[in-house]
Design an enzyme around this catalytic site. Structure first.
Site, PDB file in Angstrom:
ATOM      1  N   THR A 259       0.767  -1.216   0.113  1.00  0.00           N
ATOM      2  CA  THR A 259       0.073  -0.034  -0.080  1.00  0.00           C
ATOM      3  C   THR A 259       0.901   1.294  -0.010  1.00  0.00           C
ATOM      4  OG1 THR A 259      -1.898  -1.220   1.143  1.00  0.00           O
ATOM      5  CG2 THR A 259      -1.790   1.335   1.199  1.00  0.00           C
TER       6      THR A 259
ATOM      7  N   THR B 112       1.762  -4.534   4.058  1.00  0.00           N
ATOM      8  CA  THR B 112       1.544  -4.851   5.392  1.00  0.00           C
ATOM      9  C   THR B 112       0.899  -6.247   5.822  1.00  0.00           C
ATOM     10  OG1 THR B 112      -0.469  -3.595   5.511  1.00  0.00           O
ATOM     11  CG2 THR B 112       1.431  -2.547   6.242  1.00  0.00           C
ATOM     12  N   ASP B 113       0.325  -6.760   4.880  1.00  0.00           N
ATOM     13  CA  ASP B 113      -0.569  -8.081   4.986  1.00  0.00           C
ATOM     14  C   ASP B 113       0.437  -9.264   5.350  1.00  0.00           C
ATOM     15  OD1 ASP B 113      -2.649  -6.844   4.106  1.00  0.00           O
ATOM     16  OD2 ASP B 113      -3.286  -7.604   2.367  1.00  0.00           O
TER      17      ASP B 113
HETATM   18  N1  GLU Z   1      -2.740  -3.516   3.493  1.00  0.00           N
HETATM   19  C1  GLU Z   1      -1.857  -4.161   2.690  1.00  0.00           C
HETATM   20  C2  GLU Z   1      -0.697  -2.977   2.763  1.00  0.00           C
HETATM   21  O1  GLU Z   1      -0.330  -2.333   3.658  1.00  0.00           O
HETATM   22  C3  GLU Z   1      -2.324  -4.328   1.407  1.00  0.00           C
HETATM   23  C4  GLU Z   1      -1.665  -4.847   0.359  1.00  0.00           C
HETATM   24  C5  GLU Z   1      -0.206  -5.582   0.694  1.00  0.00           C
HETATM   25  O2  GLU Z   1      -0.064  -6.054   1.714  1.00  0.00           O
HETATM   26  O3  GLU Z   1       0.646  -5.666  -0.190  1.00  0.00           O
HETATM   27  O4  GLU Z   1       0.194  -3.090   1.926  1.00  0.00           O
END
Ligand code: GLU
Length: 336
Positions: free
Chosen positions: A14, A90-91
């Site tokens: 993200t 973050t996933d």
């Molecule tokens: N919420 C996640 C992020 O922070 C979504 C996508 C991912 O993990 O790449 O990036």
């Protein structure tokens, strides 16, 4: 004064996302160089090099990709970097952080960060998180702490951090122990001293597979019955409560544990598995007798990473010692 060298890599997530057209949803397109442009002033703290090693949603990463990122990060340290920062989604951040922590042989800080809001959203957290991560990576008191995650003003150890909220800004926490430190104005403050951490050699193979299944009420045993035949080399169960399964699962697990390593962790999100509390069929005492390893405080996903890495270097017999947090047997990692 000679400024320290700081190396930053962008992997996607993200923090690197924006929408190409209104209404289409965000995708990773923002390079490391553009991320760096969002935190002017960093050049007064360090000589910065930045590379875009990927533009992936973090669910698209795999262990081979992480090994290539690790090799890049080690090379930066060999080239004199005082700190290394990686931005990613973050996933899977907690899994990547733990993966790197088991393999990071340096005192030099390796810091992971990301964002919960993409660059175009009001109150985007990416620039603040990146600046905080750079500060942590450059701080002298961050040395010998292995891999850390910096999000929303907090510093978490790789081994304790979990994503515990899907969309909130405060998405990361360290159940049981809390964050190890925080950013206070310009200062990197730690609430606990560094402690020893287990290190593993680099995997010699990457094609082996470790399955992970979650125990759930009234679950059938079809997948368990076929785990070994499907070619899995290890199994992690996210068990009920303190590490429990149904009697039917316990029966299958007994057969499986004779052939491949099986770990039971807790699916609860915090706390440890037990060892000597419950005597019913499928309880932890029964499972231990059947040859299963209890994960202790290690969460199911990180237990899977540990088992995958141990199998990769033919050290699965050391599983119990690593799960117990015994750091007396640290081994030097060889070059990748
Ligand atoms: N919420 C996640 C992020 O922070 C979504 C996508 C991912 O993990 O790449 O990036």
């Amino acid at each position: 004064m000679d400024l320290p060298k700081l190396a930053i890599a962008a992997l996607g997530g993200t923090v690197s996302m924006q929408a190409s057209k209104p209404g289409e949803g965000v995708i990773p397109t923002v390079s490391g160089e553009s991320l760096l442009a969002s935190i002017p002033g960093l050049e007064t703290l360090a000589r910065v090099t930045v590379e875009t090693l990927g533009l992936l949603p973090s669910a698209s990463q795999d262990f081979e990709f992480l090994l290539s990122v690790l090799a890049w990060a080690k090379f930066q340290v060999e080239q004199g970097a005082s700190g290394v920062v990686i931005t990613q989604g973050t996933d899977t951040l907690e899994e990547a952080a733990q993966f790197f922590d088991y393999l990071w042989p340096h005192d030099t800080p390796l810091v992971l960060t990301g964002a919960m809001r993409s660059a175009a959203q009001p109150g985007a957290d990416g620039p603040a998180n990146l600046l905080d991560a750079c500060r942590v990576a450059l701080a002298e008191n961050s040395r010998q702490r292995g891999v850390q995650v910096v999000m929303n003003g907090q510093i978490h150890l790789a081994r304790s951090v979990r994503k515990t909220d899907s969309l909130a800004l405060q998405a990361f926490s360290s159940p049981n122990v809390g964050p190890v430190g925080l950013l206070l104005e310009d200062h990197v403050c730690y609430q606990r001293p560094p402690d020893p951490r287990p290190l593993l050699p680099l995997p010699q193979q990457t094609t082996h597979k470790v399955a992970m299944l979650e125990a759930c009420l009234s679950a059938d045993t079809l997948l368990l019955e076929n785990i070994v035949a499907l070619g899995y080399d290890g199994l992690v169960i996210a068990g009920f409560g303190a590490g429990h399964v149904s009697p039917d699962w316990a029966k299958e697990i007994e057969h499986i544990a004779r052939k491949i390593p099986v770990i039971i962790a807790t699916r609860t999100g915090s706390g440890s598995t037990a060892r000597a509390s419950y005597g019913f069929r499928g309880g932890e005492m029964d499972l231990i007798r059947k040859g299963v390893s209890m994960a202790g405080f290690v969460c199911p996903r990180k237990a899977r990473i540990l088992l995958w890495l141990l199998i990769g270097c033919q050290q699965q017999e050391q599983l119990e010692r690593y799960l117990s947090g015994d750091t007396a047997f640290n081994v030097p990692t060889t070059g990748f």
